[in-house]
Design an enzyme around this catalytic site. Structure first.
Site, PDB file in Angstrom:
ATOM      1  N   LYS A  33       0.852  -1.204   0.000  1.00  0.00           N
ATOM      2  CA  LYS A  33       0.000   0.000   0.000  1.00  0.00           C
ATOM      3  C   LYS A  33       0.885   1.250   0.000  1.00  0.00           C
ATOM      4  CE  LYS A  33      -1.579   1.606   4.025  1.00  0.00           C
ATOM      5  NZ  LYS A  33      -1.235   3.024   4.229  1.00  0.00           N
ATOM      6  N   ASN A  34       1.926   1.227   0.839  1.00  0.00           N
ATOM      7  CA  ASN A  34       2.749   2.424   1.003  1.00  0.00           C
ATOM      8  C   ASN A  34       3.767   2.620  -0.114  1.00  0.00           C
ATOM      9  OD1 ASN A  34       1.251   3.006   3.203  1.00  0.00           O
ATOM     10  ND2 ASN A  34       2.751   2.322   4.699  1.00  0.00           N
ATOM     11  N   ARG A 104      -3.965   9.832   5.217  1.00  0.00           N
ATOM     12  CA  ARG A 104      -2.760  10.663   5.362  1.00  0.00           C
ATOM     13  C   ARG A 104      -1.982  10.688   4.054  1.00  0.00           C
ATOM     14  NH1 ARG A 104       0.532  14.273   8.346  1.00  0.00           N
ATOM     15  NH2 ARG A 104       2.655  13.995   7.598  1.00  0.00           N
ATOM     16  N   CYS A 128      -4.897   7.605  10.089  1.00  0.00           N
ATOM     17  CA  CYS A 128      -4.891   6.846  11.351  1.00  0.00           C
ATOM     18  C   CYS A 128      -4.597   7.777  12.528  1.00  0.00           C
ATOM     19  CB  CYS A 128      -3.794   5.784  11.322  1.00  0.00           C
ATOM     20  SG  CYS A 128      -4.137   4.451  10.211  1.00  0.00           S
ATOM     21  N   ARG A 133       0.631  13.990  13.475  1.00  0.00           N
ATOM     22  CA  ARG A 133       0.831  13.928  12.014  1.00  0.00           C
ATOM     23  C   ARG A 133       1.045  15.340  11.417  1.00  0.00           C
ATOM     24  NH1 ARG A 133      -0.970   8.879  10.448  1.00  0.00           N
ATOM     25  NH2 ARG A 133       0.818   8.861   9.043  1.00  0.00           N
ATOM     26  N   PRO A 134       2.018  16.085  11.886  1.00  0.00           N
ATOM     27  CA  PRO A 134       2.251  17.443  11.374  1.00  0.00           C
ATOM     28  C   PRO A 134       2.633  17.429   9.888  1.00  0.00           C
ATOM     29  CG  PRO A 134       4.090  16.722  12.721  1.00  0.00           C
ATOM     30  CD  PRO A 134       3.041  15.669  12.854  1.00  0.00           C
ATOM     31  N   ILE A 135       2.573  18.617   9.260  1.00  0.00           N
ATOM     32  CA  ILE A 135       2.977  18.692   7.844  1.00  0.00           C
ATOM     33  C   ILE A 135       3.980  19.831   7.619  1.00  0.00           C
ATOM     34  CG2 ILE A 135       0.863  17.638   6.928  1.00  0.00           C
ATOM     35  CD1 ILE A 135      -0.043  20.489   6.158  1.00  0.00           C
ATOM     36  N   ASP A 136       4.688  20.216   8.674  1.00  0.00           N
ATOM     37  CA  ASP A 136       5.647  21.332   8.537  1.00  0.00           C
ATOM     38  C   ASP A 136       6.771  21.026   7.546  1.00  0.00           C
ATOM     39  OD1 ASP A 136       6.112  19.506  10.756  1.00  0.00           O
ATOM     40  OD2 ASP A 136       7.964  20.611  11.088  1.00  0.00           O
ATOM     41  N   ASP A 330       4.785  -0.136  12.053  1.00  0.00           N
ATOM     42  CA  ASP A 330       3.515  -0.713  11.575  1.00  0.00           C
ATOM     43  C   ASP A 330       3.308  -2.135  12.077  1.00  0.00           C
ATOM     44  OD1 ASP A 330       3.527   0.921   8.309  1.00  0.00           O
ATOM     45  OD2 ASP A 330       3.131   1.617  10.346  1.00  0.00           O
ATOM     46  N   ARG A 424      -8.846  -0.851   4.941  1.00  0.00           N
ATOM     47  CA  ARG A 424      -7.932   0.125   4.320  1.00  0.00           C
ATOM     48  C   ARG A 424      -6.570  -0.485   4.021  1.00  0.00           C
ATOM     49  NH1 ARG A 424      -6.756   4.826   7.932  1.00  0.00           N
ATOM     50  NH2 ARG A 424      -5.432   5.320   6.154  1.00  0.00           N
TER      51      ARG A 424
HETATM   52  C1  EPZ Z   1       5.015   6.225   6.381  1.00  0.00           C
HETATM   53  O1  EPZ Z   1       4.647   7.292   7.153  1.00  0.00           O
HETATM   54  C2  EPZ Z   1       3.797   5.312   6.285  1.00  0.00           C
HETATM   55  N1  EPZ Z   1       2.683   6.011   5.637  1.00  0.00           N
HETATM   56  C3  EPZ Z   1       3.386   4.866   7.698  1.00  0.00           C
HETATM   57  O2  EPZ Z   1       2.376   3.882   7.537  1.00  0.00           O
HETATM   58  C4  EPZ Z   1       4.559   4.181   8.374  1.00  0.00           C
HETATM   59  O3  EPZ Z   1       4.175   3.894   9.704  1.00  0.00           O
HETATM   60  C5  EPZ Z   1       5.768   5.125   8.364  1.00  0.00           C
HETATM   61  O4  EPZ Z   1       6.081   5.522   7.014  1.00  0.00           O
HETATM   62  C6  EPZ Z   1       6.987   4.440   8.932  1.00  0.00           C
HETATM   63  O5  EPZ Z   1       7.322   3.369   8.125  1.00  0.00           O
HETATM   64  C7  EPZ Z   1       2.655   6.101   4.301  1.00  0.00           C
HETATM   65  O6  EPZ Z   1       3.575   5.711   3.613  1.00  0.00           O
HETATM   66  C8  EPZ Z   1       1.422   6.737   3.712  1.00  0.00           C
HETATM   67  P1  EPZ Z   1       4.913  10.759   8.879  1.00  0.00           P
HETATM   68  P2  EPZ Z   1       5.554   8.626   7.170  1.00  0.00           P
HETATM   69  O7  EPZ Z   1       3.479  11.070   9.147  1.00  0.00           O
HETATM   70  O8  EPZ Z   1       6.980   8.297   7.402  1.00  0.00           O
HETATM   71  C9  EPZ Z   1       7.285  13.483  11.765  1.00  0.00           C
HETATM   72  C10 EPZ Z   1       0.248   2.933   7.701  1.00  0.00           C
HETATM   73  O9  EPZ Z   1      -0.347   2.394   8.590  1.00  0.00           O
HETATM   74  N2  EPZ Z   1       6.856  14.518  10.806  1.00  0.00           N
HETATM   75  O10 EPZ Z   1       5.640  11.565   7.901  1.00  0.00           O
HETATM   76  O11 EPZ Z   1       5.246   9.429   5.978  1.00  0.00           O
HETATM   77  C11 EPZ Z   1       6.102  12.785  12.436  1.00  0.00           C
HETATM   78  O12 EPZ Z   1       5.693  13.475  13.597  1.00  0.00           O
HETATM   79  C12 EPZ Z   1       1.044   4.205   7.976  1.00  0.00           C
HETATM   80  O13 EPZ Z   1       0.316   2.522   6.529  1.00  0.00           O
HETATM   81  C13 EPZ Z   1       7.023  15.848  11.143  1.00  0.00           C
HETATM   82  O14 EPZ Z   1       7.498  16.173  12.231  1.00  0.00           O
HETATM   83  O15 EPZ Z   1       4.985   9.247   8.485  1.00  0.00           O
HETATM   84  C14 EPZ Z   1       6.687  11.411  12.736  1.00  0.00           C
HETATM   85  O16 EPZ Z   1       7.458  11.473  13.916  1.00  0.00           O
HETATM   86  C15 EPZ Z   1       0.944   4.587   9.425  1.00  0.00           C
HETATM   87  N3  EPZ Z   1       6.644  16.803  10.245  1.00  0.00           N
HETATM   88  C16 EPZ Z   1       7.626  11.158  11.553  1.00  0.00           C
HETATM   89  O17 EPZ Z   1       7.939  12.456  11.033  1.00  0.00           O
HETATM   90  C17 EPZ Z   1       6.120  16.469   9.022  1.00  0.00           C
HETATM   91  O18 EPZ Z   1       5.820  17.377   8.219  1.00  0.00           O
HETATM   92  C18 EPZ Z   1       6.982  10.302  10.435  1.00  0.00           C
HETATM   93  O19 EPZ Z   1       5.661  10.760  10.293  1.00  0.00           O
HETATM   94  C19 EPZ Z   1       5.939  15.106   8.705  1.00  0.00           C
HETATM   95  C20 EPZ Z   1       6.314  14.149   9.610  1.00  0.00           C
END
Ligand code: EPZ
Length: 443
Positions: A33-34, A104, A128, A133-136, A330, A424
């Site tokens: 999926k990812n 997300r 989820c 889940r910030p987007i900064d 995960d 999902r």
């Molecule tokens: C990907 O998330 C996967 N999602 C996640 O799977 C997976 O758990 C994760 O990689 C680790 O392998 C997808 O690919 C769609 P993030 P990722 O939200 O790395 C910080 C599932 O169940 N952050 O970017 O994109 C955040 O707080 C999901 O399939 C910021 O600070 O996850 C966290 O600590 C769950 N600012 C870390 O980065 C930002 O702008 C990762 O979070 C973005 C993230």
């Protein structure tokens, strides 16, 4: 089949067989999926049709395809995947807020849309409930390329991102955490920026390297994928020229079935997967004393324990989730169920998402014995005989498999009433589980 379709059937009923190793057969792992989400998003940067193989037809992918269609993509599903084309036309640049709430992963679309159209409008993504889940990283990254950001508050938060008149300019960006989707999104943005972009502290998950390898075959010039520093030469739109992209196997699904198999299988083959992407899980399982599984290049084979080989006492585990190649967050909820069957006290530290233990409220109903040391760390005592239960909520996409695993090894029947998240993340889950002998029905 009755008039009610499977989608309208909203519960799983599972009959567990405590203490027995009763699952038998073979399960083939679906595409990841990812990996599918960023691969589909990449179609925005192609000026011809791109076809995909091994797409998992799960709810998140369905929603993602609907978003792409709403942006102007023509999508044709095939039996194993799909083809996507914008027909050389400019995509729309506004992402429907309901789509951003659904998953997300929709955030990945923002980079290619900004790069291709010079503008993107989107709201805060949901998905989820496993943390803030910030987007900064996305917003700061777009600014670094020279884009202007306007934030509007009308009910929710709406971001309007606009490229400068002369177009986006290559830059250098350091992300303070490794984020898979931020890495992928900023790679896409850089592909049409003028000049060179260097991304630092990138995610090194295999899905990123796999995607970049394909993008480079289609005209991209990206180096460093699989390392924390990725360099992208800005260029023009990519061309598939008839090449298709085959998704890598879902390592999370493979790891999920491996743990279920070790707990409840007599003889089980988990095929079409990449054990090399699960070394941290394999190491953890071996240290816990699980020696009834073999690893081959593309499968796991669980064998009825050799009666003569006395299995060592199953040892407690002590893990910390970590970005790849560390222990995958995960698989954290599923290894918690596994830990409940080990002798002694196990520890799990969740280092990535600050709210990923919600499933414990439901494992408690099965009788799992645990203590929350703090928001990020738990201890689990075992071994514990689990009892079937009624589960009214599945807190996240991967917790659904953890609850099914608990149900499979519990005494009696379990009803799981909330399948939204389960649908999902795992393709044809009940079919795969029934196929290896789990007594599970959807009703
Ligand atoms: C990907 O998330 C996967 N999602 C996640 O799977 C997976 O758990 C994760 O990689 C680790 O392998 C997808 O690919 C769609 P993030 P990722 O939200 O790395 C910080 C599932 O169940 N952050 O970017 O994109 C955040 O707080 C999901 O399939 C910021 O600070 O996850 C966290 O600590 C769950 N600012 C870390 O980065 C930002 O702008 C990762 O979070 C973005 C993230």
């Amino acid at each position: 089949m009755s008039a009610i379709t499977s989608k309208q059937k909203t519960s799983f009923v599972v009959k567990g067989r405590v203490g027995e190793k009763y699952l038998n057969g073979s399960v083939s792992i679906s595409g990841a999926k990812n990996a599918a989400l960023p691969a589909l998003a990449a179609s925005i940067l192609f000026d011809d049709e791109i076809s995909y193989n091994s797409i998992p037809f799960i709810d998140d992918i369905q929603v993602f395809m609907e978003i792409l269609s709403s942006l102007g993509a023509d999508i044709k599903k095939t039996n194993d995947g799909a083809s996507v084309s914008f027909g050389g036309k400019m995509p729309k640049s506004v992402i429907d807020p309901s789509a951003m709430c659904a998953l997300r992963g929709s955030i990945i679309l923002t980079g290619p849309l900004l790069a291709r159209t010079g503008r993107v409008v989107f709201s805060s993504p949901m998905g989820c409930p496993i943390g803030k889940r910030p987007i900064d990283f996305f917003i700061d990254g777009f600014k670094s390329f020279g884009a202007d950001i306007t934030i509007k508050e009308n009910g929710g938060i709406e971001y309007v991102v606009t490229a400068p008149k002369g177009g986006l300019v290559g830059t250098e960006i350091f992300m303070r955490h490794m984020s898979v989707t931020a890495t992928e999104t900023l790679i896409f943005t850089a592909l049409l920026a003028k000049g060179t972009t260097v991304l630092k502290n990138c995610a090194i998950e295999p899905e990123v390297s796999h995607l970049v390898e394909f993008l480079n075959k289609c005209g991209a010039v990206i180096t460093g994928a699989g390392t924390p520093t990725i360099t992208i030469e800005g260029g023009s739109l990519l061309k598939a020229s008839g090449k298709s992209y085959t998704l890598p196997a879902d390592r999370v699904e493979a790891g999920s079935f491996l743990m279920l198999g070790i707990l409840a299988a007599e003889n089980l083959e988990i095929t079409n997967c990449n054990p090399e992407h699960l070394e941290s899980l394999i190491d953890t399982l071996r240290r816990s004393g699980a020696n009834n599984f073999e690893v081959t290049k593309n499968s796991f084979i669980i064998k009825k324990e050799d009666r003569k080989k006395v299995l060592p006492a199953s040892y407690p585990i002590n893990i910390q989730t970590h970005e790849y190649p560390g222990f995958p967050t995960d698989l954290q909820s599923i290894i918690a169920v596994y830990a409940s069957q080990l002798k002694g006290r196990s520890f799990i530290f969740e280092s990535i998402f600050e709210d990923r233990f919600r499933y414990l409220d439901y494992l408690k109903k099965f009788g799992v014995r645990f203590n929350m040391i703090n928001r990020r760390e738990i201890e689990i005592d075992g071994p514990t005989k689990l009892n079937g239960s009624v589960i009214t909520k599945v807190p996240d996409l991967r917790a659904g498999f953890a609850l099914i695993t608990a149900a499979a090894i519990a005494e009696g029947e379990t009803v799981i009433r909330d399948l939204k998240h389960v649908n999902r993340g795992y393709e044809d889950l009940e079919k795969k589980l029934r196929g290896i002998g789990l007594d599970i029905i959807r009703e």
